[in-house]
Design an enzyme around this catalytic site. Structure first.
Site, mmCIF file in Angstrom:
data_model
loop_
_atom_site.group_PDB
_atom_site.id
_atom_site.type_symbol
_atom_site.label_atom_id
_atom_site.label_comp_id
_atom_site.label_asym_id
_atom_site.label_seq_id
_atom_site.Cartn_x
_atom_site.Cartn_y
_atom_site.Cartn_z
ATOM 1 C CB SER A 101 -1.147 -1.091 -8.172
ATOM 2 O OG SER A 101 -0.930 0.002 -7.300
ATOM 3 C CE LYS B 33 0.716 -0.615 -3.976
ATOM 4 N NZ LYS B 33 0.072 0.508 -4.686
ATOM 5 C CB SER C 158 -3.109 2.259 -7.151
ATOM 6 O OG SER C 158 -2.772 1.892 -8.450
#
Lengths: 95, 492
Positions: B158, B78, B182
């Site tokens: 997210s 990420k 998330s």
């Protein structure tokens, strides 16, 4: 509690975000929607409740106060948008 | 010939160890898959060259039998984890072009164990969002679609680039971070597994901070076993994170005994929220039945302050974010817009660099922390948070784990909720409690809705009982059976 555009202008300045004049009004509406919604916390009786300050049951650790790292200014300032010879630069702040 | 991208992480690991194939072969297959799926927009930065170099080194180690536990396995990271020498943006314009000169502890741990980096995945800007629609680098598209309908669906957020990349078989696994859901919510939306560990289990050092008392990193994978493998590598004590907890990392794979006989599983009545779709109710009931059939005892429980978790979260998280994001000032990294003096330079830089949702949250956070309002908002929210944590504490005296749905719906269409922050925030209604209380939670794929879209069940455990969470999730995964992979429409 709700905020007016004057308060939003003040908060934007505190947050160091330039908000255009015409954006103040819609932003005020958005913030009031959220603030109105969190208002429901008022229903909860929190008398005598300690606020949470630590997520896990652990004491913060102590460490020796000693230098363990450093001596590479170019790596620290290398990402600065206007770095100069191992320094960060800012607009003139002292007359 | 082995279809390398169809392998689970465990199968790939075992195949590499047995020298059935090489990490270069495995990595090349994933690089090709990544390049053929650019329309999904999973990656902000692809690092194919670095991946192949790492893979070559891994092959040497595997050849000499000195490979680590994740040796040669290609992963996606990420773009919130700082990676030495590779751009790290948090999907924000304000960090565009930022190349850290240090490596986050969690990613360091993965490289120490031999993993290979394919690239940096897209996310909601500064991890603020539930649909990956707030990224400066554009929306991520869910590899799943409604049947006969080309409407792009959101991958959750997210960690939307990570979830979509793993679901689309572009990476064997990916790192995520979870502040209000998330990891778990995007895992549920894309039919994969995602675990948010206990607060303190994975180091936060080198991860771009959103809300420091809630943020926690975790793995996103296609199976529970793979999550166990990857968590074992990511977790561990780190003196550089003062909230990192010094306790040994168990062998999480060993926790997958397949046996839940006699375990007490709590089902909280407050999670039966108004207007919950019948499909979610049915999914939850199926999960209850599977665990009952496997010999677990189902216990009705009450978590009375559940309703107040989201509003408390939307005070605590923006407050911490407004403080954390103060560092983006146009001086140390990223974007700078000039002004007539230093304050105007800050204000112009932050106005140009932060997107609308980030600005909204920084403003809320600044307001609730401002003089005269701190007690009414922040202190009140932290007290409510104590009550929420207390609810869990008393329930965990009676049960071993808690079962809930992960999300109140399946993936929705891009643009369907982006105009209404409150309806977007409701995505995290079942997950946010775990962050407020610091508890481990996993989302495991457990079936589909009426349109064939993936749905997830969540298992929440006691602090540092990731083993229990994984063990129960493994039983659910086996009972649910194999889940259909997405049609690879993006390859056409």
């Amino acid at each position: 509690m709700s905020v007016d555009t004057e308060t939003v202008r003040r908060i934007a300045h505190l947050a160091r975000i330039a908000v255009k004049e015409e954006a103040l009004e819609p932003m005020t509406g958005e913030l009031n929607t959220i603030l109105g919604w969190v208002e429901q916390l008022g229903e909860v009786n929190t008398d005598g409740v300690e606020p949470m300050t630590s997520v896990v049951d652990a004491k913060l650790r102590w460490r020796q106060d000693e230098v363990t790292d450093g001596n590479y200014p170019e790596r620290v300032t290398g990402s600065a948008p206007d770095g100069d010879d191992g320094f960060f630069t800012v607009p003139k702040v002292v007359e | 010939m082995t279809e390398f991208t169809k392998l689970t992480m465990a199968e790939a690991r075992d195949g590499l160890k047995a020298k059935d194939f090489t990490s270069v072969e495995l990595t090349e297959a994933h690089v090709s898959a990544m390049e053929a799926a650019r329309v999904l927009n999973c990656f902000v930065t692809e690092t194919a060259e670095r991946a192949l170099m790492q893979a070559q080194k891994s092959d040497e180690k595997l050849q000499s039998g000195t490979g680590g536990p994740m040796e040669g396995l290609p992963l996606a990271i990420k773009d919130l984890f700082c990676t030495d020498g590779v751009q790290t943006t948090a999907s924000s314009h304000i960090l565009e072009g930022f190349v850290p000169r240090y490596e986050s502890t969690v990613s360091s741990n993965l490289w120490r164990d031999g993993a290979v980096m394919l690239g940096k995945t897209n996310l909601d800007e500064f991890a603020m969002g539930s649909s990956n629609e707030t990224s400066y680098f554009g929306n991520v598209i869910n590899p799943y679609r409604r049947p006969g309908d080309e409407t792009p669906l959101v991958p959750g957020g997210s960690s939307g680039g990570s979830s979509a990349a793993v679901a689309a078989r572009l990476a064997l696994g990916a790192t995520g971070t979870d502040t209000g859901g998330s990891i778990r919510q995007p895992a549920a939306f894309t039919g994969i597994v995602g675990i948010k560990p206990t607060y303190g289990r994975c180091s936060r050092w080198g991860i771009v901070a959103f809300a420091s008392s809630l943020d926690q990193a975790g793995p996103m994978t296609r199976t529970v076993q793979d999550a166990a493998i990857m968590l074992g590598s990511m977790a561990g004590y780190d003196p550089k994170d003062s909230t990192s907890v010094d306790r040994p990392v168990p062998d999480y794979e060993k926790a997958l005994t397949g046996d839940v006989k006699g375990l007490k599983i709590g089902v909280p009545k407050e999670y039966r929220v108004d207007g919950m779709p019948s499909e979610i109710e049915a999914l939850w009931q199926r999960g209850i039945d599977w665990l009952k059939d496997a010999g677990a005892e189902i216990v009705d429980i009450s978590l009375p302050h559940t309703k107040y978790a989201l509003p408390a979260y939307y005070i605590v998280a923006p407050a911490e974010a407004s403080s954390n994001l103060a560092r983006y000032d146009g001086v140390k990294y990223g974007l700078r817009h000039d002004g007539k003096d230093i304050v105007e330079m800050y204000e112009q830089t932050r106005a140009a660099g932060f997107g609308a949702e980030v600005q909204r949250r920084v403003m809320i956070g600044t307001y609730v922390l401002s003089a005269g309002y701190y007690d009414a908002y922040y202190l009140k929210a932290q007290k409510v948070r104590s009550l929420i944590a207390g609810d869990f504490k008393s329930v965990f005296e009676k049960v071993d784990a808690i079962l809930t749905p992960t999300t109140p719906s399946a993936a929705f269409g891009a643009g369907e909720k982006s105009d209404d922050p409150l309806s977007m925030y409701l995505n995290d209604v079942f997950t946010v409690t775990g962050n407020l209380a610091g508890l481990p939670g996993i989302s495991v794929p457990a079936g589909v809705d009426g349109q064939g879209l993936p749905l997830g069940l969540q298992v929440v455990g006691k602090p540092f009982d990731e083993e229990m969470v994984l063990r129960v999730a493994d039983v659910i995964e086996k009972a649910a059976g194999p889940q259909a992979a997405p049609q690879e429409w993006w390859k056409a």
